[in-house]
Write a protein that holds these residues in place. Sequence first.
Motif, PDB file in Angstrom:
ATOM      1  N   VAL A   1       9.251   3.817 -14.027  1.00  0.00           N
ATOM      2  CA  VAL A   1       8.066   4.272 -13.283  1.00  0.00           C
ATOM      3  C   VAL A   1       8.305   5.694 -12.763  1.00  0.00           C
ATOM      4  O   VAL A   1       9.455   6.107 -12.590  1.00  0.00           O
ATOM      5  N   PRO A   2       7.234   6.442 -12.510  1.00  0.00           N
ATOM      6  CA  PRO A   2       7.418   7.802 -11.995  1.00  0.00           C
ATOM      7  C   PRO A   2       7.920   7.803 -10.550  1.00  0.00           C
ATOM      8  O   PRO A   2       7.767   6.802  -9.837  1.00  0.00           O
ATOM      9  N   GLY A   3       8.453   8.944 -10.133  1.00  0.00           N
ATOM     10  CA  GLY A   3       8.922   9.079  -8.755  1.00  0.00           C
ATOM     11  C   GLY A   3      10.255   9.789  -8.728  1.00  0.00           C
ATOM     12  O   GLY A   3      10.902   9.949  -9.767  1.00  0.00           O
ATOM     13  N   ASN A   4      10.624  10.249  -7.550  1.00  0.00           N
ATOM     14  CA  ASN A   4      11.872  11.003  -7.390  1.00  0.00           C
ATOM     15  C   ASN A   4      12.734  10.406  -6.291  1.00  0.00           C
ATOM     16  O   ASN A   4      12.222   9.861  -5.321  1.00  0.00           O
ATOM     17  N   VAL A   5      14.042  10.568  -6.477  1.00  0.00           N
ATOM     18  CA  VAL A   5      15.022  10.261  -5.420  1.00  0.00           C
ATOM     19  C   VAL A   5      15.740  11.574  -5.117  1.00  0.00           C
ATOM     20  O   VAL A   5      16.161  12.244  -6.059  1.00  0.00           O
ATOM     21  N   PRO A   6      15.914  11.995  -3.872  1.00  0.00           N
ATOM     22  CA  PRO A   6      15.420  11.335  -2.653  1.00  0.00           C
ATOM     23  C   PRO A   6      13.889  11.289  -2.617  1.00  0.00           C
ATOM     24  O   PRO A   6      13.220  12.176  -3.122  1.00  0.00           O
ATOM     25  N   TYR A   7      13.404  10.222  -1.981  1.00  0.00           N
ATOM     26  CA  TYR A   7      11.954  10.062  -1.849  1.00  0.00           C
ATOM     27  C   TYR A   7      11.395  11.126  -0.909  1.00  0.00           C
ATOM     28  O   TYR A   7      12.133  11.728  -0.116  1.00  0.00           O
ATOM     29  N   LYS A   8      10.083  11.291  -0.981  1.00  0.00           N
ATOM     30  CA  LYS A   8       9.377  12.148  -0.016  1.00  0.00           C
ATOM     31  C   LYS A   8       9.794  11.769   1.405  1.00  0.00           C
ATOM     32  O   LYS A   8      10.035  10.589   1.673  1.00  0.00           O
ATOM     33  N   ALA A   9       9.810  12.741   2.298  1.00  0.00           N
ATOM     34  CA  ALA A   9      10.135  12.405   3.696  1.00  0.00           C
ATOM     35  C   ALA A   9       9.082  11.441   4.229  1.00  0.00           C
ATOM     36  O   ALA A   9       7.915  11.513   3.829  1.00  0.00           O
ATOM     37  N   GLU A  10       9.519  10.530   5.090  1.00  0.00           N
ATOM     38  CA  GLU A  10       8.578   9.566   5.652  1.00  0.00           C
ATOM     39  C   GLU A  10       7.478  10.296   6.429  1.00  0.00           C
ATOM     40  O   GLU A  10       7.761  11.262   7.139  1.00  0.00           O
ATOM     41  N   MET A  11       6.267   9.811   6.270  1.00  0.00           N
ATOM     42  CA  MET A  11       5.100  10.435   6.901  1.00  0.00           C
ATOM     43  C   MET A  11       5.217  10.430   8.428  1.00  0.00           C
ATOM     44  O   MET A  11       5.579   9.418   9.017  1.00  0.00           O
ATOM     45  N   ALA A  12       4.907  11.575   9.055  1.00  0.00           N
ATOM     46  CA  ALA A  12       4.876  11.604  10.514  1.00  0.00           C
ATOM     47  C   ALA A  12       3.531  11.034  10.962  1.00  0.00           C
ATOM     48  O   ALA A  12       2.519  11.244  10.310  1.00  0.00           O
TER      49      ALA A  12
ATOM     50  N   PRO B   1       0.830  -1.206   0.000  1.00  0.00           N
ATOM     51  CA  PRO B   1       0.000   0.000   0.000  1.00  0.00           C
ATOM     52  C   PRO B   1       0.865   1.257   0.000  1.00  0.00           C
ATOM     53  O   PRO B   1       2.053   1.211   0.344  1.00  0.00           O
ATOM     54  N   VAL B   2       0.258   2.367  -0.372  1.00  0.00           N
ATOM     55  CA  VAL B   2       0.954   3.665  -0.349  1.00  0.00           C
ATOM     56  C   VAL B   2       0.585   4.384   0.948  1.00  0.00           C
ATOM     57  O   VAL B   2      -0.591   4.568   1.245  1.00  0.00           O
ATOM     58  N   PHE B   3       1.603   4.739   1.705  1.00  0.00           N
ATOM     59  CA  PHE B   3       1.404   5.520   2.932  1.00  0.00           C
ATOM     60  C   PHE B   3       2.208   6.809   2.769  1.00  0.00           C
ATOM     61  O   PHE B   3       3.455   6.765   2.723  1.00  0.00           O
ATOM     62  N   GLY B   4       1.514   7.918   2.665  1.00  0.00           N
ATOM     63  CA  GLY B   4       2.195   9.202   2.536  1.00  0.00           C
ATOM     64  C   GLY B   4       3.125   9.258   1.327  1.00  0.00           C
ATOM     65  O   GLY B   4       4.237   9.781   1.417  1.00  0.00           O
ATOM     66  N   GLY B   5       2.687   8.697   0.216  1.00  0.00           N
ATOM     67  CA  GLY B   5       3.489   8.741  -1.018  1.00  0.00           C
ATOM     68  C   GLY B   5       4.701   7.824  -1.015  1.00  0.00           C
ATOM     69  O   GLY B   5       5.526   7.874  -1.926  1.00  0.00           O
ATOM     70  N   ARG B   6       4.802   6.967  -0.011  1.00  0.00           N
ATOM     71  CA  ARG B   6       5.904   6.002   0.113  1.00  0.00           C
ATOM     72  C   ARG B   6       5.312   4.608   0.314  1.00  0.00           C
ATOM     73  O   ARG B   6       4.113   4.452   0.405  1.00  0.00           O
TER      74      ARG B   6
END
Length: 253
Positions: A159-170, A56-61
Amino acid sequence: MLSKAELYYFSPTGGTKKAGEIFCKGIAKGVKLVNWGLRDKKAEQPASELSVIALPVFGGRVPAVAIEKLKELDGTGKKAVTLVVYGNRAYEDALLELNNAAEARGFQVVASAALVAQHSIVPKVGKGRPDEQDQASILAFAGKVLDKMEDTAAGEVKVPGNVPYKAEMAVPASPVSLPACKLCGACEAVCPTGAIRQERGTIATNPENCILCMACVAACPEHARILPPPMQEKMDQMLGALEAVRRENEYFL
Ligand SMILES: Cc1cc2nc3c(=O)[nH]c(=O)nc-3n(C[C@H](O)[C@H](O)[C@H](O)COP(=O)(O)O)c2cc1C
């Protein structure tokens, strides 16, 4: 059709498993289900023609706890299809993160998809997904994946996406238990991080370990496990407008 595939999944409230099983129905006659939500379970190494990895996707990660399970696999010489399942908002860096993690374990990722399921925090968003229309499109994708697996000249998946990834969801707060709780232990049993313990006749939740996956809320037979109401209201407000939007599945071959 392949004769066998493994479906590795992390699915706290069932949407990811459902989407993964639809795909597997279209690709293999037999599927071995491996639930990465179970704590302390020994790794089951890929043995079939294809590993399907659904998170699953949690906060874009993708959830770190599931990536830890993936790190236990040896994918050398193995093919994988990666699926991220999201709640009709956005999947951002999740699919790229999953593919990078799978490739780091040696898997050859032959195809990927971002699939929509009901939002596990605000269920009116993406309600009833994956639905019949999703099922048809996921099965059509499975057919294309089979064709690609026979094509020895087939290229890499982008596939789409960026590195560094979004910060982990708080995690702003954890679910709470209402007085209707009968201390049956269902929440404690399904928690993938061991954050829930029965202590002296009450349910204690360790906020350090809770990843807000909603497994405990979904598992409670008394409907006595909820998000703190102010937080639920905030989430309803933040995501409510997406109720009227239909995001479509995206496929990468
Ligand atoms: C903590 C948390 C964060 C989430 N973040 C996102 C997100 O960034 N984008 C999105 O579209 N859906 C998001 N969702 C919704 C889930 O990705 C979606 O409901 C998914 O189907 C949950 O998988 P499950 O049904 O297997 O538990 C989030 C859900 C939770 C619980």
